[in-house]
Design a protein around this motif. Sequence first.
Motif, PDB file in Angstrom:
ATOM      1  N   THR A   9       0.856  -1.179   0.000  1.00  0.00           N
ATOM      2  CA  THR A   9       0.000   0.000   0.000  1.00  0.00           C
ATOM      3  C   THR A   9       0.899   1.238   0.000  1.00  0.00           C
ATOM      4  O   THR A   9       2.114   1.116  -0.096  1.00  0.00           O
ATOM      5  N   ALA A  10       0.286   2.391   0.071  1.00  0.00           N
ATOM      6  CA  ALA A  10       1.078   3.620   0.079  1.00  0.00           C
ATOM      7  C   ALA A  10       0.431   4.630   1.007  1.00  0.00           C
ATOM      8  O   ALA A  10      -0.780   4.613   1.221  1.00  0.00           O
ATOM      9  N   ALA A  19      -1.527   6.604  10.830  1.00  0.00           N
ATOM     10  CA  ALA A  19      -2.861   5.974  10.842  1.00  0.00           C
ATOM     11  C   ALA A  19      -2.769   4.507  10.418  1.00  0.00           C
ATOM     12  O   ALA A  19      -3.456   3.650  10.979  1.00  0.00           O
ATOM     13  N   LEU A  20      -1.896   4.215   9.437  1.00  0.00           N
ATOM     14  CA  LEU A  20      -1.706   2.825   9.021  1.00  0.00           C
ATOM     15  C   LEU A  20      -1.140   2.014  10.189  1.00  0.00           C
ATOM     16  O   LEU A  20      -1.575   0.890  10.460  1.00  0.00           O
ATOM     17  N   GLY A  21      -0.175   2.597  10.895  1.00  0.00           N
ATOM     18  CA  GLY A  21       0.390   1.940  12.071  1.00  0.00           C
ATOM     19  C   GLY A  21      -0.679   1.671  13.115  1.00  0.00           C
ATOM     20  O   GLY A  21      -0.730   0.599  13.718  1.00  0.00           O
ATOM     21  N   VAL A  27      -4.811  -4.659  15.583  1.00  0.00           N
ATOM     22  CA  VAL A  27      -5.065  -6.080  15.319  1.00  0.00           C
ATOM     23  C   VAL A  27      -3.972  -7.000  15.871  1.00  0.00           C
ATOM     24  O   VAL A  27      -4.089  -8.221  15.784  1.00  0.00           O
ATOM     25  N   LEU A  28      -2.903  -6.437  16.429  1.00  0.00           N
ATOM     26  CA  LEU A  28      -1.802  -7.275  16.909  1.00  0.00           C
ATOM     27  C   LEU A  28      -2.154  -7.950  18.233  1.00  0.00           C
ATOM     28  O   LEU A  28      -2.902  -7.409  19.032  1.00  0.00           O
ATOM     29  N   ARG A 171      -5.140  -6.102   6.272  1.00  0.00           N
ATOM     30  CA  ARG A 171      -5.592  -5.950   4.888  1.00  0.00           C
ATOM     31  C   ARG A 171      -7.050  -5.488   4.851  1.00  0.00           C
ATOM     32  O   ARG A 171      -7.409  -4.577   4.099  1.00  0.00           O
ATOM     33  N   GLU A 172      -7.897  -6.126   5.710  1.00  0.00           N
ATOM     34  CA  GLU A 172      -9.305  -5.719   5.770  1.00  0.00           C
ATOM     35  C   GLU A 172      -9.413  -4.243   6.163  1.00  0.00           C
ATOM     36  O   GLU A 172     -10.192  -3.493   5.578  1.00  0.00           O
ATOM     37  N   ALA A 173      -8.610  -3.845   7.149  1.00  0.00           N
ATOM     38  CA  ALA A 173      -8.680  -2.456   7.620  1.00  0.00           C
ATOM     39  C   ALA A 173      -8.239  -1.501   6.515  1.00  0.00           C
ATOM     40  O   ALA A 173      -8.837  -0.432   6.325  1.00  0.00           O
TER      41      ALA A 173
END
Lengths: 177, 359
Positions: A9-10, A19-21, A27-28, A171-173
């Motif tokens: 992704t980018a 936000a990606l983090g 989910v971890l 991936r879902e997120a």
Amino acid sequence: MLREPDLETATRSAEETRALGEALGRVLGAGAVVCLVGELGAGKTVLAQGIARGLGVREQVTSPSFVLIREYRGRLPVYHMDLYRLACPAELEELGPDEYFYGDGVTLVEWADAVRDRLPEDHLRVELARPAAEAGPQPAGEDENVRRVRVWARGAGTGGPDHRGYLERLREAVTTC
Amino acid sequence: MRQPDQGALVLGIETSCDETAAAVVTAGAEIRANVIASQVDLHRRYGGVVPEVASRQHVPAVLPVVDTALREAGAGPESLAAVAVTRGPGLVGALLVGVAAAKGLALAWGVDLVGVNHLEGHVYSARLEDPGLAPPYLCLIVSGGHTDLVWVEADGRYRLLGRTRDDAAGEAFDKSARVMGLGYPGGPAIDRAAAGGDPEAVPFPRAMLEDPSLDFSFSGLKTAVVQFYRRARAAGKEPPLADVAASFQQAVVDVLVKKTIRAARETGASRVAVVGGVAANSVLRRDMAAAAARAGLALTIPRPALCTDNAAMIAYAGYHRWRLGHRDDLSLDVRANLPLETGAGAAQEPAGAVANPTG
């Protein structure tokens, strides 16, 4: 040679990287090991800040370069390592890394490639790169804030922390937002 | 408790990072000896502090450094009131060497043992420079691991006003120096390289200046240096190193000076101290002095030898903790991330609190 990434992704800004983090942090599970790879200024600490936030850490997450590791408490313990200063892999041993890697928290490892052979077989590898940097000279106005983010889930995932599961939930997120 | 006179002596031991240091300081802030065995040359080969190298090198160095300090001070163990030692923050393996040595010496000599927060040591370095400086005052601690604005209410009482949200200022110097092809440690290397350079040649960002908080951020500046070089090299025109170094240095200094002056205004401080390794930087010293003078603030910046890591500041901070009644026993431990608040000691404990509930 690395196989194709499991997720690519980018992000277009430090805020998006954070936000990606955060999405990943949410989910971890216990025992997760996340290796953060990328050159100086690629955004590793920004991503780590987001992951910690997603894990419920309220404290300010700052660079651990000076002391090599910082610990935080969220819904799980978070261990943030930075191996920038290590000259050889053996020096990792002073930190007692297995207590972190195989403990009940989440371990984030910046400059993880310095100790590639010493990492648990099961882990997530996240590479941050600037597409602009790799393509050579850019036309003026090229957005230097863009980061390409590639994620691999490593290891069998049998019995231990489910890194492949974490990746699928990330991936879902990513695809729903 | 023996009441200290101005001649009471404290031995300080510091091994939190890459210096093995010992010093003897009097209650009256007189430095009788200040000895440092530096590993900088060793680490320069690797471009940074190597923790394993750091702790291994402390082991053979620590006792000879203590011996030298006592000899230079003309002091025997019987004349010591206490042995003070850094217990954090820093590299765990390196800290352990100093703490183990201090425990052994305190036990063998029958003198008090006092664990000291390295940051509190930096705070007290200003009072070694100027014994007339007394709380309350504002203190900027700026080093490889920290960029903290601290309100010093009283001996052992601190309030954190602002801190870096990512990289410390000294870390930005070290990492940017590497990008510029300069050596380790990055602070002195950039200071030297910037001499004669144009500080306005490259408009590097001044982060967080618009932010109402007293926090800092230096991660973006490091990234800007990386991007600047990439663009310049791609275009085939790399500017003079002196200009880049001077511009980078000015960007760091501008933010440190402006935030410190703003903090002084907000707290109503009349006295300001700037301490830590980055306080040895020549442009920071010059610009902070000018800004403090304009704002009518009394400014203390220790001489460079007291800005970089040293044991005199640990001895003097230890003396004040000892004076406030703080003692440690052989269970004294080290902490890599020891915050200044909990290192503050007996004076900061709420009334009725037990300093060591298990002891």
